[in-house]
Design an enzyme around this catalytic site. Structure first.
Site, PDB file in Angstrom:
ATOM      1  N   HIS A 138       0.862  -1.189   0.000  1.00  0.00           N
ATOM      2  CA  HIS A 138       0.000   0.000   0.000  1.00  0.00           C
ATOM      3  C   HIS A 138       0.896   1.236   0.000  1.00  0.00           C
ATOM      4  O   HIS A 138       1.645   1.475   0.948  1.00  0.00           O
ATOM      5  CB  HIS A 138      -0.902  -0.001   1.238  1.00  0.00           C
ATOM      6  CG  HIS A 138      -1.745   1.228   1.370  1.00  0.00           C
ATOM      7  ND1 HIS A 138      -2.701   1.589   0.447  1.00  0.00           N
ATOM      8  CD2 HIS A 138      -1.767   2.191   2.319  1.00  0.00           C
ATOM      9  CE1 HIS A 138      -3.279   2.715   0.810  1.00  0.00           C
ATOM     10  NE2 HIS A 138      -2.731   3.093   1.957  1.00  0.00           N
ATOM     11  N   GLY A 153       2.789   5.199   4.138  1.00  0.00           N
ATOM     12  CA  GLY A 153       2.169   5.895   5.264  1.00  0.00           C
ATOM     13  C   GLY A 153       0.750   5.407   5.466  1.00  0.00           C
ATOM     14  O   GLY A 153       0.179   4.720   4.616  1.00  0.00           O
ATOM     15  N   SER A 155      -3.332   5.342   5.800  1.00  0.00           N
ATOM     16  CA  SER A 155      -4.376   5.850   4.924  1.00  0.00           C
ATOM     17  C   SER A 155      -4.823   7.235   5.374  1.00  0.00           C
ATOM     18  O   SER A 155      -5.062   7.462   6.567  1.00  0.00           O
ATOM     19  CB  SER A 155      -5.565   4.890   4.922  1.00  0.00           C
ATOM     20  OG  SER A 155      -6.581   5.338   4.060  1.00  0.00           O
ATOM     21  N   VAL A 157      -2.998  10.046   5.104  1.00  0.00           N
ATOM     22  CA  VAL A 157      -1.910  10.924   5.523  1.00  0.00           C
ATOM     23  C   VAL A 157      -1.531  11.917   4.425  1.00  0.00           C
ATOM     24  O   VAL A 157      -0.858  12.923   4.692  1.00  0.00           O
ATOM     25  CB  VAL A 157      -0.681  10.091   5.952  1.00  0.00           C
ATOM     26  CG1 VAL A 157       0.085   9.559   4.732  1.00  0.00           C
ATOM     27  CG2 VAL A 157       0.246  10.892   6.866  1.00  0.00           C
ATOM     28  N   GLY A 158      -1.944  11.657   3.179  1.00  0.00           N
ATOM     29  CA  GLY A 158      -1.665  12.605   2.102  1.00  0.00           C
ATOM     30  C   GLY A 158      -0.747  12.090   1.011  1.00  0.00           C
ATOM     31  O   GLY A 158      -0.144  12.885   0.286  1.00  0.00           O
ATOM     32  N   LYS A 159      -0.650  10.776   0.851  1.00  0.00           N
ATOM     33  CA  LYS A 159       0.256  10.207  -0.157  1.00  0.00           C
ATOM     34  C   LYS A 159      -0.186  10.570  -1.574  1.00  0.00           C
ATOM     35  O   LYS A 159       0.619  11.008  -2.398  1.00  0.00           O
ATOM     36  CB  LYS A 159       0.312   8.683   0.004  1.00  0.00           C
ATOM     37  CG  LYS A 159       0.821   8.199   1.345  1.00  0.00           C
ATOM     38  CD  LYS A 159       0.963   6.696   1.385  1.00  0.00           C
ATOM     39  CE  LYS A 159      -0.358   5.970   1.229  1.00  0.00           C
ATOM     40  NZ  LYS A 159      -1.297   6.249   2.351  1.00  0.00           N
ATOM     41  N   SER A 160      -1.473  10.380  -1.876  1.00  0.00           N
ATOM     42  CA  SER A 160      -1.964  10.638  -3.233  1.00  0.00           C
ATOM     43  C   SER A 160      -1.903  12.120  -3.569  1.00  0.00           C
ATOM     44  O   SER A 160      -1.555  12.507  -4.697  1.00  0.00           O
ATOM     45  CB  SER A 160      -3.403  10.122  -3.381  1.00  0.00           C
ATOM     46  OG  SER A 160      -3.455   8.724  -3.192  1.00  0.00           O
ATOM     47  N   ASP A 177      -1.866   4.090  -4.599  1.00  0.00           N
ATOM     48  CA  ASP A 177      -2.640   3.244  -3.690  1.00  0.00           C
ATOM     49  C   ASP A 177      -2.067   1.841  -3.544  1.00  0.00           C
ATOM     50  O   ASP A 177      -1.895   1.355  -2.436  1.00  0.00           O
ATOM     51  CB  ASP A 177      -4.106   3.152  -4.131  1.00  0.00           C
ATOM     52  CG  ASP A 177      -4.967   2.535  -3.049  1.00  0.00           C
ATOM     53  OD1 ASP A 177      -4.943   3.051  -1.914  1.00  0.00           O
ATOM     54  OD2 ASP A 177      -5.644   1.541  -3.327  1.00  0.00           O
ATOM     55  N   ARG A 243      17.363  15.499  12.521  1.00  0.00           N
ATOM     56  CA  ARG A 243      17.466  16.872  12.014  1.00  0.00           C
ATOM     57  C   ARG A 243      18.747  17.112  11.233  1.00  0.00           C
ATOM     58  O   ARG A 243      18.896  18.147  10.591  1.00  0.00           O
ATOM     59  CB  ARG A 243      17.371  17.867  13.183  1.00  0.00           C
ATOM     60  CG  ARG A 243      16.074  17.750  13.952  1.00  0.00           C
ATOM     61  CD  ARG A 243      15.951  18.797  15.033  1.00  0.00           C
ATOM     62  NE  ARG A 243      15.902  20.147  14.485  1.00  0.00           N
ATOM     63  CZ  ARG A 243      15.782  21.245  15.220  1.00  0.00           C
ATOM     64  NH1 ARG A 243      15.705  21.149  16.539  1.00  0.00           N
ATOM     65  NH2 ARG A 243      15.751  22.423  14.662  1.00  0.00           N
TER      66      ARG A 243
END
Length: 308
Positions: A138, A153, A155, A157-160, A177, A243
């Protein structure tokens, strides 16, 4: 189950089917190819019967020097109930004893005009590609500056959305997806989209978007070698994030380990730009430039000079 049958090979390489038509749906389960030289001489103790068998000029010339009884016996031993098929190369004549044995055991006998070494090479490449270990993950796969970036990440979270922004910035989408990943060799992972969702992106609130129709053929790729993974996660104030860039985490898929970066997500962060920079920084590291290490060295030198 095998992904390849003798019929697939017949169609792919445009081979001529000589005999054994009843067995064209036999599966091919291994990518190794056998040239049964010792078997032609009568030694079947270690006969790899589950492989495709290739007979070239050397094998058939030797076979022609045997008496009829030996030819029949060895062709019968060559055609077993698990032998996927036999290919005659260079367009050579097929021995009658082989045709009879293949019809009896329903072992397809095919003929190709190619030289034996060329046929072995093409068959091996094709079978290794088709029979490579495959897994579905995924996530999203994008080609960013020539670097295959696997975005993972949870579902929502902003991948697409991030992938869509990268496409708008001139990069290319491979899969959204669901990413089908196969190990093509010892250290190479190649990803592609399942045929059903190829070129498509799902954006909550908008629905399904056809990237190729909206942005053109230059915005998509059919497959891409996966070079690094970027995992998006919701910002956790209690978690310590790297960081400097000195921590080098990896993700293991099959036997291959690829670099993995964890990027926290919260409002105001431009994830597309971050991923672009991560891809460029990866290319710099491949060229021998490690900014984090250089900074650390300079910092240590400055501290030593101050102490002196």
């Amino acid at each position: 189950m095998s992904k390849v049958t003798i019929k697939d090979i017949l169609d792919k390489f445009k081979l001529e089917l000589i005999s054994g038509e009843d067995g064209i749906h036999r599966p091919v389960t291994v990518s190794d190819i056998s040239r049964p030289g010792l078997e032609m001489a009568g030694f079947f103790d270690y006969y790899p019967e589950d492989r495709l068998q290739l007979l070239g000029m050397t094998e058939l010339s030797f076979l022609s020097k045997l008496n009829e009884e030996d030819r029949k016996f060895r062709m019968q031993r060559l055609c077993t109930d698990v032998t996927p098929g036999i290919i005659i190369t260079r367009g050579l004549d097929v021995p009658e004893e082989l045709i009879e044995a293949s019809e009896r055991e329903a072992v397809p006998v095919m003929r190709s005009p190619l030289k034996t070494t060329r046929m072995v090479s093409q068959l091996t490449n094709y079978l290794e590609l088709k029979l490579a270990p495959t897994i579905a993950i995924h996530g999203v796969l994008v080609d960013v500056y020539g670097v295959g970036v696997l975005i993972t990440g949870q579902s929502g979270v902003g991948k697409s959305e991030t992938a869509l922004e990268l496409v708008k910035r001139g990069h290319r989408l491979v899969a959204d997806d669901c990413v089908e990943i196969r190990q093509e060799d010892q250290d190479s992972l190649v990803g592609n989209a399942p045929p059903l969702i190829e070129h498509l992106v799902e954006i909550r609130g908008l629905g399904i978007i056809d990237v190729m129709t909206l942005f053109g053929a230059g915005a998509i790729r059919s497959y891409k070698r996966i070079t690094m993974c970027i995992n998006l996660e919701n910002w956790d104030q209690t978690k310590r994030y790297d960081r400097l860039g000195l921590d080098e985490d990896t993700m293991k898929i099959f036997d291959v380990e690829i670099p993995k970066l964890t990027v926290p997500v919260r409002p105001g962060r431009n994830l597309a730009v971050i991923i672009e920079v991560a891809a460029m920084n990866y290319r710099l590291k491949r060229m021998g430039v490690n900014t984090a290490q250089q900074f650390t060295q300079k910092l240590q030198e400055t501290i030593r000079e101050h102490d002196d």
